[in-house]
Design a protein around this motif. Structure first.
Motif, PDB file in Angstrom:
ATOM      1  N   LYS A  38       0.798  -1.234   0.000  1.00  0.00           N
ATOM      2  CA  LYS A  38       0.000   0.000   0.000  1.00  0.00           C
ATOM      3  C   LYS A  38       0.825   1.276   0.000  1.00  0.00           C
ATOM      4  CE  LYS A  38      -4.218  -1.862   1.053  1.00  0.00           C
ATOM      5  NZ  LYS A  38      -5.350  -1.682   0.251  1.00  0.00           N
ATOM      6  N   LEU A  39       2.162   1.138   0.037  1.00  0.00           N
ATOM      7  CA  LEU A  39       3.002   2.330   0.014  1.00  0.00           C
ATOM      8  C   LEU A  39       4.433   1.972  -0.317  1.00  0.00           C
ATOM      9  CD1 LEU A  39       4.081   3.737   3.446  1.00  0.00           C
ATOM     10  CD2 LEU A  39       3.083   1.500   3.277  1.00  0.00           C
ATOM     11  N   ASP A  40       5.167   2.986  -0.754  1.00  0.00           N
ATOM     12  CA  ASP A  40       6.612   2.892  -0.890  1.00  0.00           C
ATOM     13  C   ASP A  40       7.202   3.748   0.221  1.00  0.00           C
ATOM     14  OD1 ASP A  40       6.142   1.453  -3.181  1.00  0.00           O
ATOM     15  OD2 ASP A  40       6.974   2.947  -4.552  1.00  0.00           O
ATOM     16  N   VAL A  41       8.287   3.280   0.788  1.00  0.00           N
ATOM     17  CA  VAL A  41       8.989   4.048   1.808  1.00  0.00           C
ATOM     18  C   VAL A  41      10.359   4.401   1.231  1.00  0.00           C
ATOM     19  CG1 VAL A  41       9.912   4.082   4.151  1.00  0.00           C
ATOM     20  CG2 VAL A  41       7.802   2.807   3.654  1.00  0.00           C
ATOM     21  N   LEU A  42      10.636   5.686   1.176  1.00  0.00           N
ATOM     22  CA  LEU A  42      11.923   6.177   0.686  1.00  0.00           C
ATOM     23  C   LEU A  42      12.665   6.784   1.864  1.00  0.00           C
ATOM     24  CD1 LEU A  42      10.633   8.234  -2.394  1.00  0.00           C
ATOM     25  CD2 LEU A  42      11.095   5.797  -2.285  1.00  0.00           C
ATOM     26  N   VAL A  43      13.965   6.603   1.901  1.00  0.00           N
ATOM     27  CA  VAL A  43      14.787   7.276   2.899  1.00  0.00           C
ATOM     28  C   VAL A  43      15.910   7.981   2.157  1.00  0.00           C
ATOM     29  CG1 VAL A  43      16.300   7.024   4.904  1.00  0.00           C
ATOM     30  CG2 VAL A  43      14.270   5.562   4.680  1.00  0.00           C
ATOM     31  N   PHE A  44      16.035   9.276   2.429  1.00  0.00           N
ATOM     32  CA  PHE A  44      17.149  10.006   1.854  1.00  0.00           C
ATOM     33  C   PHE A  44      17.751  10.941   2.888  1.00  0.00           C
ATOM     34  CE2 PHE A  44      13.445  12.588   0.692  1.00  0.00           C
ATOM     35  CZ  PHE A  44      13.863  13.906   0.861  1.00  0.00           C
ATOM     36  N   ASP A  45      19.025  11.221   2.687  1.00  0.00           N
ATOM     37  CA  ASP A  45      19.756  12.119   3.573  1.00  0.00           C
ATOM     38  C   ASP A  45      19.722  13.528   3.007  1.00  0.00           C
ATOM     39  OD1 ASP A  45      20.471   9.944   5.135  1.00  0.00           O
ATOM     40  OD2 ASP A  45      22.489   9.775   4.306  1.00  0.00           O
ATOM     41  N   ILE A  46      19.760  14.502   3.913  1.00  0.00           N
ATOM     42  CA  ILE A  46      19.916  15.900   3.504  1.00  0.00           C
ATOM     43  C   ILE A  46      21.051  16.520   4.312  1.00  0.00           C
ATOM     44  CG2 ILE A  46      17.564  16.261   2.657  1.00  0.00           C
ATOM     45  CD1 ILE A  46      16.855  17.559   5.350  1.00  0.00           C
ATOM     46  N   PHE A  47      21.818  17.352   3.660  1.00  0.00           N
ATOM     47  CA  PHE A  47      22.916  18.085   4.291  1.00  0.00           C
ATOM     48  C   PHE A  47      23.918  17.166   4.995  1.00  0.00           C
ATOM     49  CE2 PHE A  47      19.237  21.058   4.486  1.00  0.00           C
ATOM     50  CZ  PHE A  47      19.705  21.969   3.537  1.00  0.00           C
ATOM     51  N   TYR A  48      24.037  15.922   4.552  1.00  0.00           N
ATOM     52  CA  TYR A  48      24.925  14.969   5.220  1.00  0.00           C
ATOM     53  C   TYR A  48      26.237  14.891   4.445  1.00  0.00           C
ATOM     54  CZ  TYR A  48      26.263  10.732   7.815  1.00  0.00           C
ATOM     55  OH  TYR A  48      26.903   9.816   8.604  1.00  0.00           O
ATOM     56  N   ASP A  49      27.083  15.889   4.652  1.00  0.00           N
ATOM     57  CA  ASP A  49      28.355  15.974   3.937  1.00  0.00           C
ATOM     58  C   ASP A  49      29.373  14.946   4.429  1.00  0.00           C
ATOM     59  OD1 ASP A  49      27.315  18.097   2.432  1.00  0.00           O
ATOM     60  OD2 ASP A  49      28.027  19.579   3.887  1.00  0.00           O
ATOM     61  N   ASN A  50      29.173  14.381   5.619  1.00  0.00           N
ATOM     62  CA  ASN A  50      30.104  13.404   6.182  1.00  0.00           C
ATOM     63  C   ASN A  50      29.765  11.967   5.798  1.00  0.00           C
ATOM     64  OD1 ASN A  50      31.582  15.427   7.449  1.00  0.00           O
ATOM     65  ND2 ASN A  50      30.310  15.338   9.292  1.00  0.00           N
ATOM     66  N   TYR A  51      28.778  11.775   4.922  1.00  0.00           N
ATOM     67  CA  TYR A  51      28.414  10.418   4.489  1.00  0.00           C
ATOM     68  C   TYR A  51      29.630   9.748   3.865  1.00  0.00           C
ATOM     69  CZ  TYR A  51      26.358   6.708   1.652  1.00  0.00           C
ATOM     70  OH  TYR A  51      26.067   5.495   1.080  1.00  0.00           O
ATOM     71  N   ASP A  52      29.886   8.520   4.287  1.00  0.00           N
ATOM     72  CA  ASP A  52      31.009   7.739   3.758  1.00  0.00           C
ATOM     73  C   ASP A  52      30.490   6.338   3.454  1.00  0.00           C
ATOM     74  OD1 ASP A  52      33.311   6.282   3.226  1.00  0.00           O
ATOM     75  OD2 ASP A  52      34.369   6.946   5.021  1.00  0.00           O
ATOM     76  N   LEU A  53      30.462   5.977   2.200  1.00  0.00           N
ATOM     77  CA  LEU A  53      29.949   4.669   1.779  1.00  0.00           C
ATOM     78  C   LEU A  53      30.678   3.528   2.485  1.00  0.00           C
ATOM     79  CD1 LEU A  53      28.052   3.051  -0.089  1.00  0.00           C
ATOM     80  CD2 LEU A  53      29.830   3.191  -1.837  1.00  0.00           C
TER      81      LEU A  53
END
Length: 157
Positions: free
Chosen positions: A68-83
């Motif tokens: 009944k839905l899709d759930v998306l997760v995204f980051d904002i302003f996260y300059d320290n993200y490291d894969l």
């Protein structure tokens, strides 16, 4: 593209957005929402516009498809993200954007909900392995649970 129904941004969410600090955004995209026919990237762009966040400051991380839905997760302003270290949980605040049929709401989530989202993101990085890059997709709408053949942590096999 603007939403086709009114969006209400609660004050704690507005306050968090005003800081321009790192955060996660969880989007509940209900099948009855007028935005459901858009691509996931278009939904992120639309959400960034609604939140007054430059799209360039966002990164789509995870997508779950439910009946009944899709759930998306995204980051904002996260300059320290490291894969390379993203399989370790971080404690980012989380905003929930709930796109419904008639109206939509943005709220800052509880610590417990933020914990669930942050653990989920770390787990997705772990499940998908070292070579995979976001966005990670999970189909929870089918009859077969997702399979992860090459997790970062071999004990998960």
């Amino acid at each position: 593209m603007a939403t086709r129904n009114p969006i209400t941004i609660e004050q704690p969410a507005t306050d968090l957005l005003g800081t321009r600090e790192s955060a996660r955004v969880a989007v509940f995209l209900r099948t009855k929402s007028s935005l459901y026919s858009l691509t996931h990237d278009q939904v992120v762009r639309n959400t960034c516009t609604s939140l007054d966040v430059p799209y360039e400051k966002s990164r789509l991380i995870a997508i779950q498809k439910w009946p009944k839905l899709d759930v998306l997760v995204f980051d904002i302003f996260y300059d320290n993200y490291d894969l390379n270290t993203a399989h370790h949980k971080v404690d980012l605040p989380v905003l929930l954007v709930d796109y419904g049929k008639a109206s939509s709401v943005v709220r800052k989530t509880s610590h417990e909900f933020s914990e669930i989202v942050n653990v989920h993101v770390a787990t997705q990085h772990n499940y998908h392995g070292w070579n995979a890059k976001p966005p990670y997709f999970e189909d929870q709408a089918g009859h077969n649970p997702p399979k992860y053949e090459n997790p970062r942590d071999a004990t998960m096999l």
